[in-house]
Motif scaffolding. Sequence first.
Motif, PDB file in Angstrom:
ATOM      1  N   VAL A 192     -13.273  -0.655  20.837  1.00  0.00           N
ATOM      2  CA  VAL A 192     -13.095  -0.720  19.381  1.00  0.00           C
ATOM      3  C   VAL A 192     -11.911   0.181  19.035  1.00  0.00           C
ATOM      4  O   VAL A 192     -11.864   1.339  19.460  1.00  0.00           O
ATOM      5  CB  VAL A 192     -14.365  -0.230  18.642  1.00  0.00           C
ATOM      6  CG1 VAL A 192     -14.171  -0.271  17.136  1.00  0.00           C
ATOM      7  CG2 VAL A 192     -15.592  -1.037  19.063  1.00  0.00           C
ATOM      8  N   ILE A 193     -10.962  -0.372  18.281  1.00  0.00           N
ATOM      9  CA  ILE A 193      -9.789   0.405  17.877  1.00  0.00           C
ATOM     10  C   ILE A 193      -9.785   0.552  16.358  1.00  0.00           C
ATOM     11  O   ILE A 193      -9.910  -0.442  15.632  1.00  0.00           O
ATOM     12  CB  ILE A 193      -8.480  -0.277  18.347  1.00  0.00           C
ATOM     13  CG1 ILE A 193      -8.384  -0.227  19.879  1.00  0.00           C
ATOM     14  CG2 ILE A 193      -7.253   0.383  17.700  1.00  0.00           C
ATOM     15  CD1 ILE A 193      -7.146  -0.915  20.447  1.00  0.00           C
ATOM     16  N   ILE A 194      -9.649   1.771  15.899  1.00  0.00           N
ATOM     17  CA  ILE A 194      -9.468   2.013  14.463  1.00  0.00           C
ATOM     18  C   ILE A 194      -7.972   1.971  14.165  1.00  0.00           C
ATOM     19  O   ILE A 194      -7.173   2.652  14.825  1.00  0.00           O
ATOM     20  CB  ILE A 194     -10.068   3.370  14.045  1.00  0.00           C
ATOM     21  CG1 ILE A 194     -11.599   3.296  14.133  1.00  0.00           C
ATOM     22  CG2 ILE A 194      -9.616   3.755  12.637  1.00  0.00           C
ATOM     23  CD1 ILE A 194     -12.307   4.575  13.708  1.00  0.00           C
ATOM     24  N   ASN A 195      -7.608   1.166  13.175  1.00  0.00           N
ATOM     25  CA  ASN A 195      -6.201   1.016  12.797  1.00  0.00           C
ATOM     26  C   ASN A 195      -5.987   1.485  11.355  1.00  0.00           C
ATOM     27  O   ASN A 195      -6.923   1.512  10.559  1.00  0.00           O
ATOM     28  CB  ASN A 195      -5.783  -0.455  12.933  1.00  0.00           C
ATOM     29  CG  ASN A 195      -4.323  -0.673  12.587  1.00  0.00           C
ATOM     30  OD1 ASN A 195      -3.471   0.138  12.937  1.00  0.00           O
ATOM     31  ND2 ASN A 195      -4.020  -1.741  11.878  1.00  0.00           N
ATOM     32  N   GLU A 196      -4.770   1.854  11.058  1.00  0.00           N
ATOM     33  CA  GLU A 196      -4.371   2.287   9.706  1.00  0.00           C
ATOM     34  C   GLU A 196      -5.176   3.491   9.239  1.00  0.00           C
ATOM     35  O   GLU A 196      -5.559   3.576   8.071  1.00  0.00           O
ATOM     36  CB  GLU A 196      -4.501   1.135   8.706  1.00  0.00           C
ATOM     37  CG  GLU A 196      -3.371   0.146   8.820  1.00  0.00           C
ATOM     38  CD  GLU A 196      -3.145  -0.619   7.520  1.00  0.00           C
ATOM     39  OE1 GLU A 196      -3.451  -1.819   7.510  1.00  0.00           O
ATOM     40  OE2 GLU A 196      -2.664  -0.024   6.545  1.00  0.00           O
ATOM     41  N   ARG A 227       1.233   4.097   9.151  1.00  0.00           N
ATOM     42  CA  ARG A 227       2.626   4.570   9.135  1.00  0.00           C
ATOM     43  C   ARG A 227       3.561   3.485   8.594  1.00  0.00           C
ATOM     44  O   ARG A 227       3.495   2.332   9.046  1.00  0.00           O
ATOM     45  CB  ARG A 227       3.102   4.913  10.551  1.00  0.00           C
ATOM     46  CG  ARG A 227       2.466   6.128  11.173  1.00  0.00           C
ATOM     47  CD  ARG A 227       3.013   7.437  10.570  1.00  0.00           C
ATOM     48  NE  ARG A 227       2.394   8.602  11.176  1.00  0.00           N
ATOM     49  CZ  ARG A 227       1.234   9.136  10.792  1.00  0.00           C
ATOM     50  NH1 ARG A 227       0.560   8.629   9.775  1.00  0.00           N
ATOM     51  NH2 ARG A 227       0.747  10.196  11.415  1.00  0.00           N
ATOM     52  N   ALA A 228       4.442   3.885   7.687  1.00  0.00           N
ATOM     53  CA  ALA A 228       5.438   2.940   7.169  1.00  0.00           C
ATOM     54  C   ALA A 228       6.300   2.399   8.312  1.00  0.00           C
ATOM     55  O   ALA A 228       6.658   1.216   8.321  1.00  0.00           O
ATOM     56  CB  ALA A 228       6.310   3.637   6.125  1.00  0.00           C
ATOM     57  N   ALA A 229       6.608   3.257   9.287  1.00  0.00           N
ATOM     58  CA  ALA A 229       7.476   2.833  10.397  1.00  0.00           C
ATOM     59  C   ALA A 229       6.843   1.691  11.189  1.00  0.00           C
ATOM     60  O   ALA A 229       7.547   0.837  11.732  1.00  0.00           O
ATOM     61  CB  ALA A 229       7.754   4.018  11.321  1.00  0.00           C
ATOM     62  N   LEU A 230       5.510   1.698  11.234  1.00  0.00           N
ATOM     63  CA  LEU A 230       4.819   0.634  11.956  1.00  0.00           C
ATOM     64  C   LEU A 230       4.869  -0.669  11.145  1.00  0.00           C
ATOM     65  O   LEU A 230       5.181  -1.741  11.674  1.00  0.00           O
ATOM     66  CB  LEU A 230       3.382   1.047  12.244  1.00  0.00           C
ATOM     67  CG  LEU A 230       2.690   0.251  13.340  1.00  0.00           C
ATOM     68  CD1 LEU A 230       1.741   1.141  14.123  1.00  0.00           C
ATOM     69  CD2 LEU A 230       1.924  -0.905  12.776  1.00  0.00           C
ATOM     70  N   ALA A 231       4.599  -0.561   9.854  1.00  0.00           N
ATOM     71  CA  ALA A 231       4.677  -1.753   8.995  1.00  0.00           C
ATOM     72  C   ALA A 231       6.090  -2.336   9.012  1.00  0.00           C
ATOM     73  O   ALA A 231       6.269  -3.564   9.008  1.00  0.00           O
ATOM     74  CB  ALA A 231       4.254  -1.396   7.576  1.00  0.00           C
ATOM     75  N   GLU A 232       7.089  -1.460   9.066  1.00  0.00           N
ATOM     76  CA  GLU A 232       8.485  -1.938   9.085  1.00  0.00           C
ATOM     77  C   GLU A 232       8.811  -2.659  10.383  1.00  0.00           C
ATOM     78  O   GLU A 232       9.499  -3.685  10.383  1.00  0.00           O
ATOM     79  CB  GLU A 232       9.441  -0.752   8.881  1.00  0.00           C
ATOM     80  CG  GLU A 232       9.484  -0.290   7.431  1.00  0.00           C
ATOM     81  CD  GLU A 232       9.997   1.142   7.253  1.00  0.00           C
ATOM     82  OE1 GLU A 232       9.736   1.709   6.177  1.00  0.00           O
ATOM     83  OE2 GLU A 232      10.627   1.686   8.192  1.00  0.00           O
ATOM     84  N   ALA A 233       8.308  -2.129  11.504  1.00  0.00           N
ATOM     85  CA  ALA A 233       8.545  -2.792  12.794  1.00  0.00           C
ATOM     86  C   ALA A 233       7.885  -4.170  12.813  1.00  0.00           C
ATOM     87  O   ALA A 233       8.482  -5.157  13.260  1.00  0.00           O
ATOM     88  CB  ALA A 233       8.018  -1.918  13.937  1.00  0.00           C
ATOM     89  N   ILE A 234       6.657  -4.244  12.289  1.00  0.00           N
ATOM     90  CA  ILE A 234       5.941  -5.526  12.229  1.00  0.00           C
ATOM     91  C   ILE A 234       6.736  -6.509  11.379  1.00  0.00           C
ATOM     92  O   ILE A 234       6.947  -7.664  11.747  1.00  0.00           O
ATOM     93  CB  ILE A 234       4.537  -5.322  11.610  1.00  0.00           C
ATOM     94  CG1 ILE A 234       3.655  -4.495  12.539  1.00  0.00           C
ATOM     95  CG2 ILE A 234       3.871  -6.665  11.310  1.00  0.00           C
ATOM     96  CD1 ILE A 234       2.433  -3.932  11.837  1.00  0.00           C
TER      97      ILE A 234
END
Length: 269
Positions: A192-196, A227-234
Amino acid sequence: MRVAVANNKGGAGKTTVIAYLAEALAARGRRVLAIDMDPQANLSRRFGYGEAELVDMVTTAEVVAANTPGCAAQGIVGCRWSLPGNAELVERIDLLPARYDLEARVSEAGTLGAHERLERALNGVDEDYDIVLIDCPPALGHLTQLGLAAAESVLLVLRPEYDHLQGAIRVRDFIQTYRRHLGRPHLHVAGVIINEHDRRRGLHHWHTDSVTDTFGTLLWSPPVPSRAALAEAIDAAAPLHGRGAATRPLITVFAALADHLEAQAHAAA
Ligand SMILES: Nc1ncnc2c1ncn2[C@@H]1O[C@H](COP(=O)(O)OP(=O)(O)OP(=O)(O)O)[C@@H](O)[C@H]1O
Ligand SMILES: [Mg+2]
């Protein structure tokens, strides 16, 4: 090892986790096949295949319709991330893409043996990969069942919020109830992975405890931070490598999660 990534709740980060777990595994030399079983085709877009290109490609829609052993081989393509100086990382990631009309395959649900169609299509096709990650839509219907029936284990991804935890519990209970019907009597939740996760929010601490109470040692650490950087990469359909200091801590997080996945794969081998 084939791993289906699921939650009966949308927007948990399933597709994000697949993309960056694939990157983390490829960075350490593993060969990864990612399979898009979601008609939204988010994973396909994030690996570089937009709607216009997908029109003429063999996707999971055709592969499931064809229903012949090994036919998935005709649809597998390379990840198209641009990563100057580290092209071999990208070369280790392959994709079986999806298109919006994968939705039409739902009409076959209930026909004899329909849930086995992805499993049959993969027959003899994915043996050269270290890990196969199957992206499921946020539902428990036919498309997710195709993914589950082809998988050996399941990875649940959730945000530390009530509805996400409930969605993950529904997947776990669905597997326990129906795994024999899916022809997978040993199918189980591997992690199980918790995200965001946002550590400034008390709610997230509280629900992280709820996830631990519910899933115990199945909860992998660390959580993926918001992280904004993660949303931006996506958004840019880009890998985390090659994006400077902002994504470096995220690369470390996904490497640690890839350790858990590899430990599961070794235990299963
Ligand atoms: N760790 C994170 N930090 C910041 N934003 C994130 C993070 N993870 C996901 N997101 C945002 O949430 C969006 C949804 O993520 P994603 O598409 O991976 O979820 P999903 O579970 O696959 O959704 P669906 O149920 O529609 O398939 C992303 O497009 C991104 O903008
Ligand atoms: Mg998704």
